[in-house]
Design a protein around this motif. Structure first.
Motif, PDB file in Angstrom:
ATOM      1  N   ALA A 365      43.306  55.872  49.554  1.00  0.00           N
ATOM      2  CA  ALA A 365      42.709  57.327  49.298  1.00  0.00           C
ATOM      3  C   ALA A 365      42.643  57.785  47.767  1.00  0.00           C
ATOM      4  N   ALA A 366      43.744  57.118  47.115  1.00  0.00           N
ATOM      5  CA  ALA A 366      43.660  57.429  45.630  1.00  0.00           C
ATOM      6  C   ALA A 366      42.806  56.712  44.640  1.00  0.00           C
ATOM      7  N   GLY A 367      42.068  55.617  45.540  1.00  0.00           N
ATOM      8  CA  GLY A 367      41.135  54.994  44.868  1.00  0.00           C
ATOM      9  C   GLY A 367      41.631  53.624  43.952  1.00  0.00           C
ATOM     10  N   TRP A 368      42.969  53.151  44.359  1.00  0.00           N
ATOM     11  CA  TRP A 368      43.513  52.022  43.816  1.00  0.00           C
ATOM     12  C   TRP A 368      43.067  50.802  44.478  1.00  0.00           C
ATOM     13  N   VAL A 369      42.883  50.821  45.656  1.00  0.00           N
ATOM     14  CA  VAL A 369      42.573  49.790  46.663  1.00  0.00           C
ATOM     15  C   VAL A 369      41.129  49.963  47.476  1.00  0.00           C
ATOM     16  N   ALA A 370      40.587  48.906  47.883  1.00  0.00           N
ATOM     17  CA  ALA A 370      39.388  49.285  48.812  1.00  0.00           C
ATOM     18  C   ALA A 370      39.713  48.223  49.766  1.00  0.00           C
ATOM     19  N   VAL A 371      39.362  48.531  51.280  1.00  0.00           N
ATOM     20  CA  VAL A 371      39.548  47.883  52.418  1.00  0.00           C
ATOM     21  C   VAL A 371      38.581  47.613  53.208  1.00  0.00           C
ATOM     22  N   SER A 372      38.286  46.091  53.610  1.00  0.00           N
ATOM     23  CA  SER A 372      36.895  45.909  54.389  1.00  0.00           C
ATOM     24  C   SER A 372      37.608  45.033  55.242  1.00  0.00           C
ATOM     25  N   GLY A 373      37.442  45.310  56.434  1.00  0.00           N
ATOM     26  CA  GLY A 373      38.037  44.724  57.527  1.00  0.00           C
ATOM     27  C   GLY A 373      39.496  44.465  57.257  1.00  0.00           C
ATOM     28  N   ARG A 374      39.919  43.256  57.285  1.00  0.00           N
ATOM     29  CA  ARG A 374      41.512  43.013  57.238  1.00  0.00           C
ATOM     30  C   ARG A 374      41.847  42.589  55.581  1.00  0.00           C
ATOM     31  N   TRP A 375      40.866  42.811  54.938  1.00  0.00           N
ATOM     32  CA  TRP A 375      41.184  42.286  53.353  1.00  0.00           C
ATOM     33  C   TRP A 375      41.077  43.513  52.558  1.00  0.00           C
ATOM     34  N   ILE A 376      42.344  43.422  51.763  1.00  0.00           N
ATOM     35  CA  ILE A 376      42.616  44.493  50.934  1.00  0.00           C
ATOM     36  C   ILE A 376      42.500  44.198  49.644  1.00  0.00           C
ATOM     37  N   GLU A 377      41.813  44.883  48.574  1.00  0.00           N
ATOM     38  CA  GLU A 377      41.357  44.433  47.169  1.00  0.00           C
ATOM     39  C   GLU A 377      41.694  45.418  46.444  1.00  0.00           C
ATOM     40  N   ARG A 378      42.155  45.070  45.005  1.00  0.00           N
ATOM     41  CA  ARG A 378      42.687  46.178  44.281  1.00  0.00           C
ATOM     42  C   ARG A 378      41.275  46.593  43.424  1.00  0.00           C
ATOM     43  N   VAL A 379      41.131  47.813  43.167  1.00  0.00           N
ATOM     44  CA  VAL A 379      39.729  48.433  42.414  1.00  0.00           C
ATOM     45  C   VAL A 379      40.187  48.433  40.984  1.00  0.00           C
ATOM     46  N   GLY A 380      39.483  48.075  40.121  1.00  0.00           N
ATOM     47  CA  GLY A 380      39.589  48.499  38.666  1.00  0.00           C
ATOM     48  C   GLY A 380      39.691  49.761  38.153  1.00  0.00           C
ATOM     49  N   HIS A 381      40.225  49.906  36.648  1.00  0.00           N
ATOM     50  CA  HIS A 381      40.103  51.123  35.966  1.00  0.00           C
ATOM     51  C   HIS A 381      38.839  51.930  36.213  1.00  0.00           C
ATOM     52  N   PRO A 382      38.622  53.055  36.576  1.00  0.00           N
ATOM     53  CA  PRO A 382      37.350  53.733  36.597  1.00  0.00           C
ATOM     54  C   PRO A 382      36.785  53.881  35.053  1.00  0.00           C
ATOM     55  N   ARG A 383      35.515  53.681  34.839  1.00  0.00           N
ATOM     56  CA  ARG A 383      35.107  53.902  33.424  1.00  0.00           C
ATOM     57  C   ARG A 383      34.534  55.552  33.524  1.00  0.00           C
TER      58      ARG A 383
END
Length: 383
Positions: A365-383
């Protein structure tokens, strides 16, 4: 590229279902003689897991065409038949090397819209440092003391002013620029390398490699084990140009490798500055050619800052995302920069599954990770 592939074990069907797309990209990138162009051509045919399946099945005319030669295609098939994809994927995590696929949340925004973005990016260190103004400092390996000193001063002064210094960690100008940036301990250094991050090249720069990884980030598109083959360095140069807002050539012979980076920068409409050198020094011939062609001269950091449209120290922008909190930090640390599922995060942190689930939802919800199916992935610093 990874040694004798016959010592490895092929992936089972059950294990294959557990692997994210990045694992298959790593496997494809590890095939002999597969560089950016061939990898891109493969992915134009199908997804990475599906391409791997084709290599294990009946002869595929489309892949033969991508390979360019029947014997190379057959070599790929032999390699794929024995490669331990799971082990190769695990090895990258064990070495602290993150992997990001084009089009996924963890991919560098600075490269996503490039003319020729890498299909996969490997990184060691903190990829979030690739933000704010960036200047590439390039030049010859056979530099003079004049060039080395000036590259060091530029790296130091620009880093102090909040500008990220990008270079290729080669001997000569590259190394001097990054040494200056590291001494300043200002904006973190950014290095783009042309081989696997477990094979330091050149060896004389081993301490510098480690310092860049500790303070900033190492980037590349070659998997672990990839040797420093000659063809990899022009490909690396396009990434250096893509990351730079401004390119500075400190010293270059008339036909040096730095001039290839200049061509890549010009294709991307980046400003190019050249350092005037002694008129009798062949190491400055390329710079004089650039000046004659209308490039602006670089006499010091102030000229570069002017080209960037800034002056003096510039504060790095604050991350607008709310703090992830104590448990969120634990989850992000365990997640690293490779996709993982909730069970893997639970095992790495020792948290209860309910805590993991709650933290992941808050981070999403805060934009630190993205979730696709079972996979959780970190999101980089927004520009």
């Amino acid at each position: 590229m990874l040694g004798d592939p016959t010592r490895l074990t092929p992936v089972s069907c059950e294990e294959a279902e557990e692997l994210p797309v990045e694992a298959w990209l790593v496997a494809l990138a590890s095939l002999p003689a597969v560089g950016p162009a061939r990898l891109r051509a493969m992915l134009a045919l199908d997804g990475p897991a599906e391409i791997w399946t084709r290599l294990l099945g009946p002869a595929c005319p489309e892949l033969v065409q991508v390979a360019g030669r029947r014997d190379r295609y057959e070599q790929w098939c032999r390699y794929a038949a024995v490669l331990d994809v799971v082990g190769l994927w695990s090895r990258h995590r064990e070495h602290g090397v993150g992997v990001a696929a084009l089009g996924t949340p963890g991919y560098l925004p600075a490269l996503a819209d490039d003319l020729d973005p890498p299909a996969v990016v490997f990184h060691k260190g903190d990829p979030e440092v690739v933000g704010g103004p960036r200047v590439a400092i390039v030049g010859t390996r056979r530099c003079t003391r004049y060039g080395s000193d000036l590259a060091f001063e530029l790296g130091r002064d620009l880093s102090t002013a909040g500008v990220g210094v990008v270079s290729g960690l080669a001997l000569g100008i590259d190394a001097a620029a990054h040494a200056g940036a590291i001494e300043a301990r200002g904006a973190p250094p950014i290095a783009v390398v042309g081989n696997g991050m477990d094979r330091v090249y050149p060896q004389r720069n081993r301490a510098l490699w480690q310092a860049v990884a500790d303070q900033g980030v190492l980037l590349g598109e070659a998997p672990l084990g990839a040797p420093p083959e000659r063809w990899r360095f022009p490909a690396r140069n396009r990434i250096i140009a893509a990351l730079a807002d401004v390119l500075v050539v400190v010293e270059s012979h008339a036909s040096g490798g730095a001039m290839h980076t200049v061509a890549e920068a010009a294709a991307r409409d980046r400003a190019v500055l050249a350092v005037p050198g002694p008129v009798r020094s062949s190491a400055s011939d390329g710079c004089f050619d650039l000046l004659a062609d209308g490039c602006a001269p670089c006499r010091g950091a102030e000229d570069v800052l002017l080209a960037l449209g800034i002056s003096g120290a510039e504060a790095r922008p604050l991350d607008p995302r709310p703090s992830p909190g104590v448990v969120g930090h634990q989850v992000l640390e365990a997640l690293g920069w490779q996709p993982a599922d909730a069970e893997q995060i639970r095992a790495r942190t020792g948290l209860e599954m309910s805590q993991v689930a709650g933290a992941v939802e808050g981070l999403r919800a805060a934009g630190w990770v993205a979730v696709s199916g079972r996979w959780i992935e970190r999101v980089g610093h927004p520009r």
